[in-house]
Design an enzyme around this catalytic site. Structure first.
Site, PDB file in Angstrom:
ATOM      1  N   GLU A 152       0.828  -1.205   0.000  1.00 22.54           N
ATOM      2  CA  GLU A 152       0.000   0.000   0.000  1.00 22.54           C
ATOM      3  C   GLU A 152       0.869   1.264   0.000  1.00 22.54           C
ATOM      4  OE1 GLU A 152      -3.637   0.430   0.096  1.00 22.54           O
ATOM      5  OE2 GLU A 152      -2.765   2.344  -0.489  1.00 22.54           O
ATOM      6  N   ASP A 193       1.162   3.962  -3.087  1.00 20.92           N
ATOM      7  CA  ASP A 193       0.763   5.360  -2.885  1.00 20.92           C
ATOM      8  C   ASP A 193       1.885   6.313  -3.258  1.00 20.92           C
ATOM      9  OD1 ASP A 193      -1.557   4.278  -1.905  1.00 20.92           O
ATOM     10  OD2 ASP A 193      -1.275   4.909   0.169  1.00 20.92           O
ATOM     11  N   SER A 196      -7.251   2.070  -3.769  1.00 20.72           N
ATOM     12  CA  SER A 196      -5.966   2.596  -3.305  1.00 20.72           C
ATOM     13  C   SER A 196      -5.133   3.113  -4.465  1.00 20.72           C
ATOM     14  CB  SER A 196      -5.146   1.489  -2.643  1.00 20.72           C
ATOM     15  OG  SER A 196      -5.566   1.281  -1.349  1.00 20.72           O
ATOM     16  N   ILE A 256     -17.850   8.459 -16.890  1.00 18.96           N
ATOM     17  CA  ILE A 256     -17.736   7.012 -17.150  1.00 18.96           C
ATOM     18  C   ILE A 256     -19.153   6.450 -17.218  1.00 18.96           C
ATOM     19  CG2 ILE A 256     -16.754   4.824 -16.329  1.00 18.96           C
ATOM     20  CD1 ILE A 256     -14.667   7.048 -17.064  1.00 18.96           C
ATOM     21  N   GLY A 286     -23.644  11.253 -16.235  1.00 15.21           N
ATOM     22  CA  GLY A 286     -23.770  12.064 -15.025  1.00 15.21           C
ATOM     23  C   GLY A 286     -23.282  11.285 -13.813  1.00 15.21           C
ATOM     24  N   ASP A 336     -23.000   8.846 -10.725  1.00 16.13           N
ATOM     25  CA  ASP A 336     -23.556   7.545 -10.336  1.00 16.13           C
ATOM     26  C   ASP A 336     -22.746   7.005  -9.160  1.00 16.13           C
ATOM     27  OD1 ASP A 336     -21.242   5.891 -11.453  1.00 16.13           O
ATOM     28  OD2 ASP A 336     -21.919   6.929 -13.264  1.00 16.13           O
TER      29      ASP A 336
END
Ligand SMILES: *[C@@H]1O[C@H](CO)[C@@H](O)[C@H](O)[C@H]1NC(C)=O
Ligand SMILES: *[C@@H]1O[C@H](CO)[C@@H](O)[C@H](O)[C@H]1NC(C)=O
Ligand SMILES: *[C@@H]1O[C@H](CO)[C@@H](O)[C@H](O)[C@H]1NC(C)=O
Ligand SMILES: *[C@@H]1O[C@H](CO)[C@@H](O)[C@H](O)[C@H]1NC(C)=O
Length: 601
Positions: free
Chosen positions: A308, A312, A520, A563, A581, A583
């Site tokens: 992780e 990042d 992540s 998307i 729009g 979602d």
């Protein structure tokens, strides 16, 4: 039945009239779970001489002042837009009324808490009580702390399954911690995971980097509207810089602008792995470094690189270079309540990190966090106060991004932990906090589609904020009222707000190239694009963006790529579907840096 009730009533006045009764013994429950949280067992009594450090949130004199101020400085149509508050201004807005201070002092006096162990915390709206004997804490909170053991990790924490406050203090104290929010320092939930069977680019992506560099030289970025098809199966910084059109931008405010990554779980960001990563995937940025800041006993073990942490920092640097990056390694005992869906302990010590960051004289303008948990496992009073602290950070001009989670509309069979065992979608916190920007996931290119792991839905804790009223109501109206009726809360805050790529990220861990997925991946990616926008604004002498959502929802899809396909199954359902729009799968869409740059110009 009636007789029993009557006799109980007959006894009550005697109890109330007892000579020991006082307003400090007139308890009313503040928060209670229906039982010991799943996967925790009462292990032992605390030692007789055990002490506990408590923190309590005081009610501000004006409960809504900080939120009103946050919205004013974050709303592009407001005259105060961009006029972010100083730490002192925030402290003034959240200050408690003198009556609150007096009442709490009288209560602490009554229990013999010496003034020397009481100090202000966070922005002065919290009090920190150090080394309170557990027996005394039990008496103050009408509870019984126990040493609880997590059956998975064997870690033990000092917590209670319910706590109370004198009735008179309910108006003055908003939460006491640690109490009913259980936690351990290990095995929390980071929103990333390895995809061991997926392809890896062990030799880097030189051809792709060269292609993008050439386009930058000729100044022709038109062709980047079509991203190389290899990005559909393996994601590198070059793919993201092309896809989100940041590759032509050169940061110019690197002496002022900072991108922060909040890390937990004993996850360490590795400097050698970053070097290898940049050599393979961003050869013009191999000089990049980052600073690790150790918070609350968090360490920096360079022999133990975390997936992780490396993900990042590698993608934050890979996109934002040469912007300075800070990695916060946060230790400490995180509060946590397990539910049926989180068999292992997966929460993080937000409060410790917030206490640290709010005390800094310089706070990064953009901060990404890729951790989160089932909202229902976080006590409402605790979640509300942590969310308010994010609002305080936003008011000071920081954009706060959180991954939305990796379990679609919910993990497992999605049972409610309120005793009803009712089936319901499970939203994630802090993604559900209205004062953070929640980032969902996409995959593939030409076109990008929703990643099925992308968590999204509606909060049961936080009402829908007005900035997303139009976007969310439009979605709900189209969605209708029959599908998934009763499984989600139509009046709750909808999330995620936005999205970014979340699968097939090439990450170097311990020298090896790994393929990583999860929101992540999306949060640091979106945050890095925002950090470049903040760089642009700061280099023009303007304010950074601060809390993003009012801006994002007011400009809608014009700064983003909407998307419109894919879905987020979960809880044994097909989940929500991405459409035009907003979602609850991909929010408003993925970033388009060039479009966003012209919107803020
Ligand atoms: C937890 O303790 C039990 C009993 O002592 C032991 O069998 C188990 O291996 C321990 N688990 C871990 C993760 O240390
Ligand atoms: C830019 O790239 C596009 C697509 O490859 C091409 O059609 C166009 O002619 C190029 N423009 C210039 C000025 O090179
Ligand atoms: C428990 O949670 C379910 C699902 O969110 C909800 O429908 C129900 O009203 C709740 N019950 C109580 C007693 O709060
Ligand atoms: C639904 O959300 C609202 C906040 O908008 C909250 O007050 C209510 O308790 C939630 N309902 C359930 C069943 O969780």
């Amino acid at each position: 039945m009636l007789r029993l009730l009557l006799s109980a009533l007959a006894v009550a006045p005697f109890v109330l009239a007892s000579p020991h009764a006082s307003r400090w013994n007139d308890f009313k429950v503040k928060h209670a779970w229906v039982g010991v949280p799943t996967d925790w067992v009462l292990h032992d009594e605390p030692a007789l001489d055990a002490t506990i450090d408590l923190r309590l949130a005081m009610k501000p004199e004006d409960d809504t002042a900080i939120i009103d101020a946050l919205y004013e400085v974050s709303d592009p149509s407001h005259p105060r837009y961009g006029a972010h508050l100083s730490k002192a201004e925030v402290a003034a807005l959240v200050a408690p009324h003198q009556n609150t201070v007096d009442e709490i002092s009288a209560w602490l006096d009554h229990h013999g808490i010496p003034a020397s162990s009481v100090s202000p915390a966070l922005n002065g709206d919290w009090l920190s009580l150090t080394a309170v004997p557990v027996e005394k804490a039990n008496a103050m909170l009408g509870t019984k702390y126990g040493l609880y053991r997590h059956v998975g990790t064997n870690e033990t924490v000092l917590r209670c399954t319910e706590y109370s406050l004198p009735e008179t203090l309910h108006d003055h104290i908003k939460v006491v911690a640690p109490t009913t929010y259980f936690g351990t320092t290990r095995a929390m939930r980071a929103t990333s995971f390895l995809q061991p069977n997926a392809a890896t680019l062990d030799d880097g992506d030189n051809a792709l980097q060269a292609e993008i560099a050439a386009l930058q030289t000729t100044g022709n970025l038109t062709s980047l509207a079509t991203v190389p098809s290899s990005c559909g199966s393996t994601i590198t910084p070059s793919c993201l810089r092309a896809l989100y059109s940041t590759s032509a931008y050169t940061p110019a405010a690197t002496s002022k602008n900072i991108l922060g990554i909040a890390g937990y779980l004993e996850e360490f960001a590795n400097t050698a792995d970053l070097k290898t990563f940049l050599t393979k995937f961003r050869s013009d940025a191999t000089s990049a470094t980052f600073t690790t800041v150790e918070v609350n006993g968090g360490q920096n073990n360079q022999n133990d690189p975390g997936v992780e942490a490396n993900l990042d920092i590698q993608y934050a640097e890979g996109i934002s270079f040469p912007t300075p990056n800070i990695y916060y390694s946060t230790g400490g005992s995180p509060p946590f309540i397990a539910d049926q869906n989180t068999p292992t302990n997966t929460n993080e010590p937000y409060l410790d990190w917030l206490d640290f960051i709010l005390a800094q004289s310089t706070i990064p303008q953009t901060i990404s966090t890729s951790y989160g948990d089932d909202e229902q496992t976080v006590p409402l009073d605790y979640a509300t106060e942590v969310c308010n602290l994010f609002a305080q950070l936003g008011a000071q001009g920081t954009s706060i991004l959180f991954s939305s989670g990796d379990s679609g509309v919910g993990p497992g069979s999605c049972q409610s932990n309120n005793g009803s065992r009712a089936e319901a979608f499970i939203p994630n916190f802090p993604a559900s906090c209205p004062f953070v920007t929640s980032v969902g996931g996409t995959t593939r290119v030409n076109p990008e589609v929703a990643a099925s792991l992308s968590s999204g839905g509606f909060s049961n804790y936080f009402a829908r904020p007005s900035y997303q009223d139009t976007a969310v109501t439009t979605f709900l109206t189209k969605f209708g009222t029959t599908k998934f009726a009763g499984l989600f809360n139509r009046t709750g805050r909808g999330f995620p707000d936005v999205a970014a790529q979340a699968e097939n990220f090439q990450v170097i861990v311990g020298g090896r190239t790994e393929n990583v997925a999860g929101t992540s991946c999306a949060s640091p990616t979106f945050a890095a694009v925002i950090s470049l926008l903040n760089d642009f604004l700061i280099s023009q002498g303007k304010s950074p963006l601060g809390f993003l959502n009012p801006f994002l929802y007011s400009t809608g899809v014009s700064g983003l790529t909407d998307i419109t396909s894919g879905s987020n199954p979960g809880c044994g359902t097909t989940g929500f579907t991405a459409g035009s729009g907003w979602d609850p799968v991909t929010g408003l869409g993925t970033p388009n840096f060039v479009a966003l740059q012209s919107l803020v110009s």
